[in-house]
Design an enzyme around this catalytic site. Structure first.
Site, PDB file in Angstrom:
ATOM      1  N   HIS A 148       0.814  -1.218   0.000  1.00  0.00           N
ATOM      2  CA  HIS A 148       0.000   0.000   0.000  1.00  0.00           C
ATOM      3  C   HIS A 148       0.850   1.272   0.000  1.00  0.00           C
ATOM      4  O   HIS A 148       0.349   2.349  -0.281  1.00  0.00           O
ATOM      5  CB  HIS A 148      -0.979  -0.004   1.180  1.00  0.00           C
ATOM      6  CG  HIS A 148      -0.376   0.281   2.518  1.00  0.00           C
ATOM      7  ND1 HIS A 148      -0.113  -0.695   3.447  1.00  0.00           N
ATOM      8  CD2 HIS A 148      -0.001   1.451   3.114  1.00  0.00           C
ATOM      9  CE1 HIS A 148       0.381  -0.154   4.542  1.00  0.00           C
ATOM     10  NE2 HIS A 148       0.470   1.153   4.361  1.00  0.00           N
ATOM     11  N   ASP A 207       0.040  -7.533   1.202  1.00  0.00           N
ATOM     12  CA  ASP A 207       0.502  -6.172   1.445  1.00  0.00           C
ATOM     13  C   ASP A 207       2.024  -6.104   1.519  1.00  0.00           C
ATOM     14  O   ASP A 207       2.606  -5.499   2.432  1.00  0.00           O
ATOM     15  CB  ASP A 207      -0.114  -5.610   2.729  1.00  0.00           C
ATOM     16  CG  ASP A 207       0.014  -4.082   2.800  1.00  0.00           C
ATOM     17  OD1 ASP A 207       0.306  -3.469   1.757  1.00  0.00           O
ATOM     18  OD2 ASP A 207      -0.178  -3.528   3.900  1.00  0.00           O
ATOM     19  N   SER A 266       4.729   2.789   7.801  1.00  0.00           N
ATOM     20  CA  SER A 266       4.413   1.610   6.997  1.00  0.00           C
ATOM     21  C   SER A 266       5.610   1.138   6.184  1.00  0.00           C
ATOM     22  O   SER A 266       6.294   1.936   5.533  1.00  0.00           O
ATOM     23  CB  SER A 266       3.268   1.921   6.032  1.00  0.00           C
ATOM     24  OG  SER A 266       2.040   1.820   6.680  1.00  0.00           O
TER      25      SER A 266
END
Length: 352
Positions: A193, A224, A306
């Site tokens: 993402h 992911d 992230s």
């Protein structure tokens, strides 16, 4: 019995025999004076000397017996000396109360040293996209309640639009996140993402003045995960991190996160492993995305973290920081290293 103990025993036997002999002799002298009525002054003096001698001999014998009993642990069954909790002999200056131990908190490694060794391998990832684009899952109102605000699936930070010339096309800065080198020849691991929808990916590496343009080799929306590649300058090797085993981690073990939250590059946060095998569900523009087997930690994770590494006390990567519950405090999630290692080669070759 050693020589010293034997000599003490012989001495004790001799003292006891002497005492008994002396006591018998003086008892013979005492008896006439007890049964004859009047005693002479000489008899009285002799009796007093006899009593004093008997007392002194008895004291010596009893003292000898006491010393031998203590020397040979007669009354303790000749057992070994009692050890205190810290291993010292009982009665020593370091003696602790029986059954009590002290607890200390130690991470086992120098956290500053781990950061110094690991941080050069952690990179900042910036993505650029065309200005006119449809709303992504990161702007979906249904997505915000779980992560809150502008946090993406696990915290990709949304950037203010910045226009950048790309040949004849104009691209704008769409977001930023974190990644890390897992191989020294330029392979980078991050979240899918973080680079989703990007037309161009820039990677900032410590020690280099200009960012690198990265190629996305392979990615998986379901897991992911994504692998990027940058080309080194002059064949120079990049610092890299080793993938460890998340299966070996236990609840309560120390963990360290390094990332770029809200643009604060190379930020270290620390906590513990709170839980394992956590499933979470996220609603995005493609429907509901189900995560499985996540690690839960209370190490602070924010937008921009992230794709960054979650490290153990040995500086090994045991997870990739990917999600955070913005409505809570200290509830973050990471994809475990065991999941990553199973698909890493397929991501590198885009065969997943």
């Amino acid at each position: 019995m050693n020589d010293d103990n034997k000599r003490q025993a012989d001495k004790s036997t001799y003292l006891r025999a002497t005492y008994e002999k002396e006591l018998g002799m003086h008892m013979d002298l005492i008896k006439p004076s007890m049964g004859g009525g009047k005693r002479s002054k000489r008899a009285g003096a002799s009796s007093a000397r006899t009593m004093l001698a008997s007392f002194l001999i008895g004291a010596v014998v009893i003292g000898g017996f006491s010393y031998m009993a203590d020397k040979n642990n007669v009354f303790s069954g000749n057992s070994a000396a009692v050890q205190s909790a810290n291993g010292g002999a009982a009665g020593s200056p370091t003696r602790q109360d029986a059954g009590l131990t002290t607890a200390s908190l130690a991470t086992g490694e120098d956290i500053a040293g781990i950061y110094a060794a690991a941080s050069p391998a952690v990179v900042k990832i910036e993505t650029y996209a065309e200005p006119a684009r449809s709303a992504s899952m990161f702007e979906d109102p249904a997505f915000r309640p779980f992560f809150g605000g502008d946090a993406g699936r696990g915290g990709r930070q949304q950037e203010q639009p910045q226009i950048e010339e790309q040949g004849s096309a104009e691209l704008e800065l769409a977001g930023s996140g974190t990644g890390f080198f897992f191989e020294s020849d330029g392979y980078i691991l991050t979240n899918e993402h973080v680079i989703s929808g990007a037309k161009e990916v820039k990677v900032t590496v410590q020690g280099y003045d200009e960012p690198f343009t990265a190629t996305v080799l392979g990615s998986s929306y379901e897991l992911d995960l994504a692998v990027l590649k940058v080309e080194s300058q002059g064949g120079k090797a990049f610092p890299s991190l080793k993938l460890g085993s998340s299966d070996d981690m236990q609840i309560g073990d120390w963990v360290i996160a390094i990332g770029n939250p809200y643009g604060f590059d190379q930020t270290l946060t620390m906590g513990v492993l709170s839980a394992k095998e956590r499933p979470i569900t996220i609603a995005d523009e493609q429907g509901e995305h189900q995560y499985e087997h996540l690690l839960q930690t209370d190490a602070s994770i924010n937008p921009g973290n992230s794709g960054g590494p979650l490290l153990n006390e040995s500086g090994e990567v045991i997870g990739i920081n990917t999600a955070v519950n913005a409505e809570a405090q200290g509830i973050g999630f990471a994809i475990p290293a065991t999941t990553i290692t199973k698909v890493l080669e397929q991501l590198k070759t885009n065969t997943l």
